[in-house]
Design a protein around this motif. Structure first.
Motif, short mmCIF file in Angstrom:
data_model
loop_
_atom_site.label_atom_id
_atom_site.label_comp_id
_atom_site.label_asym_id
_atom_site.label_seq_id
_atom_site.Cartn_x
_atom_site.Cartn_y
_atom_site.Cartn_z
N THR A 61 -30.21 5.05 -21.20
CA THR A 61 -29.08 5.97 -21.10
C THR A 61 -29.56 7.39 -20.83
OG1 THR A 61 -27.78 4.61 -22.62
CG2 THR A 61 -27.06 6.88 -22.29
N VAL A 62 -30.60 7.81 -21.51
CA VAL A 62 -31.12 9.16 -21.31
C VAL A 62 -31.68 9.32 -19.90
CG1 VAL A 62 -32.92 10.79 -22.05
CG2 VAL A 62 -31.55 9.55 -23.76
N ARG A 63 -32.40 8.32 -19.41
CA ARG A 63 -32.94 8.40 -18.04
C ARG A 63 -31.80 8.47 -17.01
NH1 ARG A 63 -36.81 4.70 -20.22
NH2 ARG A 63 -35.62 2.93 -19.39
N PHE A 64 -30.77 7.67 -17.22
CA PHE A 64 -29.61 7.69 -16.32
C PHE A 64 -28.95 9.07 -16.32
CE2 PHE A 64 -25.04 7.45 -15.77
CZ PHE A 64 -24.90 6.70 -14.61
N ALA A 65 -28.76 9.63 -17.50
CA ALA A 65 -28.12 10.94 -17.60
C ALA A 65 -28.94 12.01 -16.91
CB ALA A 65 -27.91 11.29 -19.07
N ALA A 66 -30.26 11.94 -17.05
CA ALA A 66 -31.13 12.92 -16.40
C ALA A 66 -31.01 12.84 -14.89
CB ALA A 66 -32.58 12.70 -16.83
N GLU A 67 -30.86 11.64 -14.37
CA GLU A 67 -30.78 11.45 -12.93
C GLU A 67 -29.43 11.90 -12.36
OE1 GLU A 67 -31.06 7.82 -9.61
OE2 GLU A 67 -31.51 7.44 -11.73
N HIS A 68 -28.37 11.76 -13.16
CA HIS A 68 -27.03 11.96 -12.62
C HIS A 68 -26.30 13.19 -13.18
CE1 HIS A 68 -27.13 8.24 -10.36
NE2 HIS A 68 -27.59 7.62 -11.44
N GLY A 69 -26.97 14.01 -13.95
CA GLY A 69 -26.37 15.27 -14.36
C GLY A 69 -25.45 15.23 -15.57
N PHE A 70 -25.62 14.23 -16.42
CA PHE A 70 -24.86 14.16 -17.67
C PHE A 70 -25.74 14.60 -18.83
CE2 PHE A 70 -22.72 11.08 -14.95
CZ PHE A 70 -21.38 11.37 -15.18
N THR A 71 -25.13 14.93 -19.94
CA THR A 71 -25.85 15.10 -21.18
C THR A 71 -25.61 13.87 -22.06
OG1 THR A 71 -23.97 16.34 -22.10
CG2 THR A 71 -25.80 17.62 -21.16
N VAL A 72 -26.44 13.74 -23.10
CA VAL A 72 -26.35 12.57 -23.99
C VAL A 72 -26.37 13.06 -25.43
CG1 VAL A 72 -27.43 10.41 -24.73
CG2 VAL A 72 -27.56 11.10 -22.34
N THR A 73 -25.52 12.46 -26.25
CA THR A 73 -25.57 12.69 -27.69
C THR A 73 -25.45 11.35 -28.38
OG1 THR A 73 -24.73 14.09 -29.48
CG2 THR A 73 -23.09 13.02 -28.07
N VAL A 74 -25.66 11.35 -29.69
CA VAL A 74 -25.70 10.10 -30.44
C VAL A 74 -24.77 10.19 -31.63
CG1 VAL A 74 -27.67 10.82 -31.86
CG2 VAL A 74 -27.24 8.37 -31.50
N GLN A 75 -24.23 9.06 -32.02
CA GLN A 75 -23.36 8.98 -33.20
C GLN A 75 -23.54 7.63 -33.86
OE1 GLN A 75 -19.17 10.47 -33.04
NE2 GLN A 75 -18.66 8.31 -33.36
N SER A 76 -23.61 7.65 -35.18
CA SER A 76 -23.62 6.41 -35.94
C SER A 76 -22.32 6.29 -36.71
CB SER A 76 -24.82 6.35 -36.86
OG SER A 76 -24.78 5.19 -37.66
N THR A 77 -22.12 7.17 -37.71
CA THR A 77 -20.87 7.16 -38.47
C THR A 77 -19.93 8.26 -38.03
OG1 THR A 77 -21.68 8.61 -40.23
CG2 THR A 77 -22.12 6.24 -40.45
N GLY A 78 -20.46 9.41 -37.62
CA GLY A 78 -19.60 10.52 -37.22
C GLY A 78 -19.10 11.35 -38.38
N HIS A 79 -19.83 11.36 -39.51
CA HIS A 79 -19.42 12.22 -40.63
C HIS A 79 -19.53 13.70 -40.26
CE1 HIS A 79 -19.48 8.61 -43.13
NE2 HIS A 79 -18.95 9.32 -44.11
N GLY A 80 -20.55 14.05 -39.50
CA GLY A 80 -20.74 15.45 -39.10
C GLY A 80 -20.37 15.70 -37.66
N ALA A 81 -19.38 15.01 -37.16
CA ALA A 81 -19.04 15.07 -35.74
C ALA A 81 -18.51 16.44 -35.34
CB ALA A 81 -18.01 14.00 -35.40
N VAL A 82 -18.88 16.86 -34.13
CA VAL A 82 -18.26 17.99 -33.46
C VAL A 82 -17.75 17.48 -32.11
CG1 VAL A 82 -19.64 19.78 -34.59
CG2 VAL A 82 -20.49 18.71 -32.50
N GLY A 83 -16.98 18.29 -31.42
CA GLY A 83 -16.34 17.83 -30.19
C GLY A 83 -17.32 17.37 -29.13
N ILE A 84 -16.92 16.35 -28.37
CA ILE A 84 -17.69 15.84 -27.24
C ILE A 84 -16.74 15.75 -26.05
CG2 ILE A 84 -18.96 13.87 -26.29
CD1 ILE A 84 -19.72 13.14 -29.16
N GLY A 85 -17.16 16.29 -24.91
CA GLY A 85 -16.32 16.29 -23.72
C GLY A 85 -16.80 15.33 -22.65
N ALA A 86 -16.15 15.41 -21.47
CA ALA A 86 -16.36 14.43 -20.41
C ALA A 86 -17.66 14.59 -19.66
CB ALA A 86 -15.18 14.50 -19.42
N GLU A 87 -18.45 15.60 -19.99
CA GLU A 87 -19.76 15.75 -19.35
C GLU A 87 -20.87 15.05 -20.13
OE1 GLU A 87 -19.50 18.54 -22.64
OE2 GLU A 87 -18.11 18.08 -21.00
#
Length: 459
Positions: A61-87
């Motif tokens: 996923t990280v390699r794909f994002a690097a090639e195509h201009g996306f960012t990547v973040t990770v979530q397991s439970t989301g207790h400390g979640a902040v907003g994530i957008g379409a990029e």
């Protein structure tokens, strides 16, 4: 690297399925709903959700994002979640919850999706103690990379001080082994830097031998808040580091699971844990038990598996707004200021306003340096509110006011795991100047394409 247009975005994202051996869900597709975090107040609308089952899924996923201009973040439970957008592509790691206990060496190897409860269930039958936070339902990796604190923090120090190794995917998509001897700069920064330097796929931790403890909570009526808080301030100052305590002004809603004496009213909870001599621990608690007439008293000798009962944090997803302040001292004036804004008659909308005593092992340097910057703090004030759509602004403003009330005694700092937000000033509260500089420099080294430059990171 190519930057996708709106027209090509969906087509580009569908090709991600060719790079990973797991389910990828775009908006509207089955599995996309897995992006909803535990803290449902956070707006999570990623470009795609990757339901990772292996480190290779994360790396791909990280390699794909690097090639195509996306960012990547990770979530397991989301207790400390902040907003994530379409990029941003979200790696949902909750399926990576393997847990292997090495009883003879008192260690555990834990996957990125494991919750502390998973590790407790595997380790506690052997008398071993996974050093979780107040809630065992929180994810292990996010807690450790944010240097979380638990009910035994004065006795054992930061839980991240007990990390032995990480497996991490960096911005190039490379999977690295990280220990104090191997990739030592990452070992420093992953303990406190959250996801700034990479996506952790597994962690190895030490498990102290703590088969049982003396602990629980004593609850008082809110009308006794002033008496109880002032007594707690005086009493806690003389406790040995085998004893841990916090005090919380609570306004718990009348929901299933909330004990009837505590529901729908203001109460005060004195949380308590102790190891070692249990008779001495009971003697030390006696002055607090006598501070006022308790509504409930759950303090007893408990197996370590019951550590979550001390704070009794909610398990089910809910909306949460937090604030935090770290204090260098707690004079009587600070308690009065807190009572004025959060005690009886204050009109406080907060569910919990907690003071947690620090010091002891928390304040001493660990065997290996980390990006954690707040060992000088004596107390932590945490404010937790449960906003509804029409009250979110009021709850957030009041939380800020609670933290401001103790500003004369504040260090100005916050811990990485508490009060998550995109506030541009937040990194300066979480890290000192030197730590921010080195985290940013390491991020540029290990993620030059800025694939991971999203969420609560330092760049």
């Amino acid at each position: 690297m190519t930057v996708p247009t709106d027209l090509s975005r969906a087509e580009t994202l569908r090709t991600l399925r060719e790079q990973v051996n797991t389910h990828v869900a775009l908006p509207g597709e089955p599995g996309y709903e897995r992006c909803i975090p535990w803290n449902v107040a956070a707006a999570i609308t990623p470009a795609a959700v990757v339901l990772a089952t292996t480190p290779e899924d994360v790396a791909g996923t990280v390699r794909f994002a690097a090639e195509h201009g996306f960012t990547v973040t990770v979530q397991s439970t989301g207790h400390g979640a902040v907003g994530i957008g379409a990029e941003t592509i979200l790696v949902q790691a909750s399926a990576m919850k393997h847990c292997e206990i090495d009883v003879s060496n008192r260690t555990a190897r834990v996957g990125a999706g494991a919750r502390w409860q998973d590790v407790i269930a595997a380790a506690a039958p052997h008398g071993l103690a996974p050093l979780c936070g107040s809630s065992p339902s929180v994810g292990v990796v996010g807690f450790l990379t944010g240097c979380g604190i638990g009910p035994l923090v004065r006795t054992v120090g930061l839980s991240s001080d007990h990390v032995r190794a990480f497996d991490v995917v960096i911005g190039s998509g490379q999977l690295l082994r990280v220990t104090p001897e191997e990739n030592a700069d990452l070992f420093w920064g992953l303990r406190g830097g959250k996801a700034t330097l990479g996506i952790v796929t597994a962690v190895e931790i030490e498990l102290p031998y703590i088969p049982e403890f003396y602990g629980g909570a004593v609850y008082f009526d809110g009308v006794d808040a002033a008496v109880v808080l002032h007594e707690w301030r005086r009493w806690s100052a003389g406790l040995p580091e085998t004893v841990n305590t916090s005090i919380a002004i609570q306004q718990l809603p009348p929901l299933p699971g909330v004990p009837e004496p505590l529901a729908g009213r203001m109460t005060v909870a004195v949380r308590y844990t102790a190891v070692g001599d249990f008779a001495e621990a009971e003697r030390l608690l006696a002055p607090m038990r006598a501070a006022a007439t308790p509504l409930m008293d759950s303090v007893a000798v408990l197996p370590y598996a019951a550590i979550g009962a001390v704070h009794a944090d909610p398990v089910d997803p809910m909306p949460v707004i937090e604030d935090q302040a770290l204090l260098s001292e707690l004079p009587a004036e600070a308690v009065d200021a807190l009572l004025a804004v959060a005690g009886p008659g204050s009109g406080s909308p907060q569910v919990i306003v907690e003071l947690r005593m620090l010091g002891g092992a928390f304040g001493r340097p660990a065997a290996h340096r980390s990006a954690f910057c707040h060992r000088n703090a004596a107390y932590a004030l945490t404010v937790i509110g449960a906003p509804m759509p029409d009250t979110a602004a009021m709850v957030a403003e009041h939380a800020t006011a609670v933290a401001a009330a103790v500003a004369p005694w504040s260090t100005g700092g916050q811990m990485p795991n508490f009060a998550p937000s995109y506030d541009p000033a937040r990194p300066s509260r979480v890290y000192n100047d030197d730590t921010r500089h080195w985290l940013a420099a390491l991020a540029d080294r290990y993620d030059p394409a800025r694939v991971l430059a999203t969420g609560q990171v330092v760049r």
